[in-house]
Design a protein around this motif. Structure first.
Motif, PDB file in Angstrom:
ATOM      1  N   ALA A  52      93.610 -20.865 -25.392  1.00  0.00           N
ATOM      2  CA  ALA A  52      94.862 -21.418 -24.876  1.00  0.00           C
ATOM      3  C   ALA A  52      95.987 -20.392 -25.008  1.00  0.00           C
ATOM      4  O   ALA A  52      96.836 -20.261 -24.122  1.00  0.00           O
ATOM      5  CB  ALA A  52      95.229 -22.698 -25.628  1.00  0.00           C
ATOM      6  N   LEU A  72     103.772 -24.787 -17.234  1.00  0.00           N
ATOM      7  CA  LEU A  72     103.071 -26.060 -17.349  1.00  0.00           C
ATOM      8  C   LEU A  72     102.290 -26.370 -16.082  1.00  0.00           C
ATOM      9  O   LEU A  72     101.139 -26.803 -16.139  1.00  0.00           O
ATOM     10  CB  LEU A  72     104.073 -27.192 -17.588  1.00  0.00           C
ATOM     11  N   LEU A  75      99.247 -23.993 -15.786  1.00  0.00           N
ATOM     12  CA  LEU A  75      98.171 -24.207 -16.738  1.00  0.00           C
ATOM     13  C   LEU A  75      97.573 -25.600 -16.630  1.00  0.00           C
ATOM     14  O   LEU A  75      96.426 -25.827 -17.028  1.00  0.00           O
ATOM     15  CB  LEU A  75      98.681 -23.965 -18.166  1.00  0.00           C
ATOM     16  N   VAL A  77      98.404 -28.403 -18.257  1.00  0.00           N
ATOM     17  CA  VAL A  77      98.281 -29.154 -19.508  1.00  0.00           C
ATOM     18  C   VAL A  77      99.604 -29.871 -19.766  1.00  0.00           C
ATOM     19  O   VAL A  77     100.568 -29.692 -19.021  1.00  0.00           O
ATOM     20  CB  VAL A  77      97.951 -28.225 -20.698  1.00  0.00           C
ATOM     21  N   THR A  78      99.628 -30.677 -20.802  1.00  0.00           N
ATOM     22  CA  THR A  78     100.865 -31.394 -21.109  1.00  0.00           C
ATOM     23  C   THR A  78     101.831 -30.474 -21.852  1.00  0.00           C
ATOM     24  O   THR A  78     101.424 -29.473 -22.448  1.00  0.00           O
ATOM     25  CB  THR A  78     100.586 -32.610 -22.007  1.00  0.00           C
ATOM     26  N   LYS A  79     103.084 -30.835 -21.835  1.00  0.00           N
ATOM     27  CA  LYS A  79     104.077 -29.967 -22.464  1.00  0.00           C
ATOM     28  C   LYS A  79     103.893 -29.935 -23.973  1.00  0.00           C
ATOM     29  O   LYS A  79     104.157 -28.922 -24.617  1.00  0.00           O
ATOM     30  CB  LYS A  79     105.489 -30.406 -22.051  1.00  0.00           C
ATOM     31  N   SER A  81     101.053 -29.982 -25.477  1.00  0.00           N
ATOM     32  CA  SER A  81      99.931 -29.086 -25.717  1.00  0.00           C
ATOM     33  C   SER A  81     100.387 -27.631 -25.589  1.00  0.00           C
ATOM     34  O   SER A  81     100.085 -26.791 -26.436  1.00  0.00           O
ATOM     35  CB  SER A  81      98.832 -29.391 -24.696  1.00  0.00           C
ATOM     36  N   LEU A  82     101.125 -27.367 -24.523  1.00  0.00           N
ATOM     37  CA  LEU A  82     101.614 -26.007 -24.328  1.00  0.00           C
ATOM     38  C   LEU A  82     102.595 -25.621 -25.426  1.00  0.00           C
ATOM     39  O   LEU A  82     102.585 -24.499 -25.912  1.00  0.00           O
ATOM     40  CB  LEU A  82     102.304 -25.886 -22.964  1.00  0.00           C
TER      41      LEU A  82
ATOM     42  N   ARG B  34      88.467 -24.677 -12.585  1.00  0.00           N
ATOM     43  CA  ARG B  34      89.123 -25.981 -12.698  1.00  0.00           C
ATOM     44  C   ARG B  34      88.629 -26.911 -11.603  1.00  0.00           C
ATOM     45  O   ARG B  34      88.335 -28.086 -11.846  1.00  0.00           O
ATOM     46  CB  ARG B  34      90.648 -25.819 -12.579  1.00  0.00           C
TER      47      ARG B  34
END
Lengths: 169, 169
Positions: A52, A72, A75, A77-79, A81-82, B34
């Motif tokens: 990641a 975001l 990628l 993913v959720t904020k 997670s980032l 993906r």
DNA sequence: CGGTTTATGTCAGCCTTGTTGACTTTCCAA
DNA sequence: TTGGAAAGTCAACAAGGCTGACATAAACCG
């Protein structure tokens, strides 16, 4: 087996669309992706970072000054997670977060020298494998490779890829 | 930089090996993967299964009667990790584990009818995307695609892929 | 036969990386 | 001035990797 491009009817053979051929492509993707990530993963293990972090570093390098929201959407993913990833990269001094000039709500992300050094190490390793594969397969194969991959993407991701592809070339 | 294989005299250009071209290939792999996993993931969410279950089901379908050890080496995970997945698949009646005839220590894994049904659902979705990509790119591109992917694999994985590729064709 | 190795399974605990939901601060823009 | 956007944070959880330790059954070997 076999059957050429010019069967009795003149069109191209559709043998490449058999379930068997498709299955080989699916398995090739599976095994190739393992190779694709293997070298950076090896470098990162031991450091406190993972795949990641690599992805974040890659795209920040790729688009210096990009905003968090932009990253975001790339990628996917959720904020939360980032943010977990970005926080450690910023704390460790690999990434710098600059308040936006026009819009002060935004943060613009850039690699520090230290971050750029890690990026170089990771992408050198990944490119080396890619270069070897490209060289072994030849330019025509590379063109086909890119065509199929592009056709495989979700339309929305394809647009992001194409935008990215054009910038910086 | 640049400079063809044979200078002005007719070799192939090496422009396809520039860092820029390699970077595009790297990003294409990222975005394409993906898409590659998106459809099965969508089907599996909501069921109690994930991508790990999909992989196990795929390769059991692919090599019916394979042993646990064999599956381990193909998937490249630990036996504890695989076992967690296999246990639920067996409990739910998607996979059957048969004691080996010659070597009773081994367990031979096969899909039940229920397991085969899920496998079909998943692979139909994944093949549909692959088929669309293949069709859009054309047979020559597909050949190149497979060549580059194969060259990208770790040698050990390439051997496994090739073994798999030949069986069942 | 007895000891060693192999194949499998299991328990416990840990890590990374993803998720949802709730809430805050800051700041732009209508 | 007020609503919404950008960012950050906390808490809790899940999937799916990992290690280490240990158990059982069966094969294999001297």
């Amino acid at each position: 087996m076999a059957e050429g491009t010019g069967g009795p009817g003149g069109g191209e053979s559709l043998l490449f669309l058999t379930d068997e051929q498709l299955r080989k492509g699916i398995e090739a993707m599976f095994f190739a992706y393992r190779g694709f990530t293997a070298d950076p993963d090896r470098i990162l293990e031991g450091m406190d970072y993972g795949r990641a972090h690599h992805r974040a570093i890659h795209f920040i390098h790729r688009s210096p000054g990009t905003t968090v929201n932009n990253l975001l959407s790339i990628l996917g993913v959720t904020k939360q997670s980032l943010n977990r990833v970005l926080r450690t990269l910023i704390e460790d001094g690999l990434v710098e977060s600059r308040v936006g000039r026009q819009d002060k709500r935004e943060r613009h992300l850039v690699l520090t020298e230290k971050g750029a050094a890690l990026e170089r190490e990771l992408s050198d390793a990944q490119r080396a494998r890619m270069r070897a594969a490209y060289r072994a397969a030849g330019p025509a194969a590379v063109q086909g490779f890119r065509q199929v991959l592009e056709a495989m993407m979700d339309p929305q991701l394809r647009r992001q890829y194409q935008t990215l592809k054009e910038t910086g070339s």
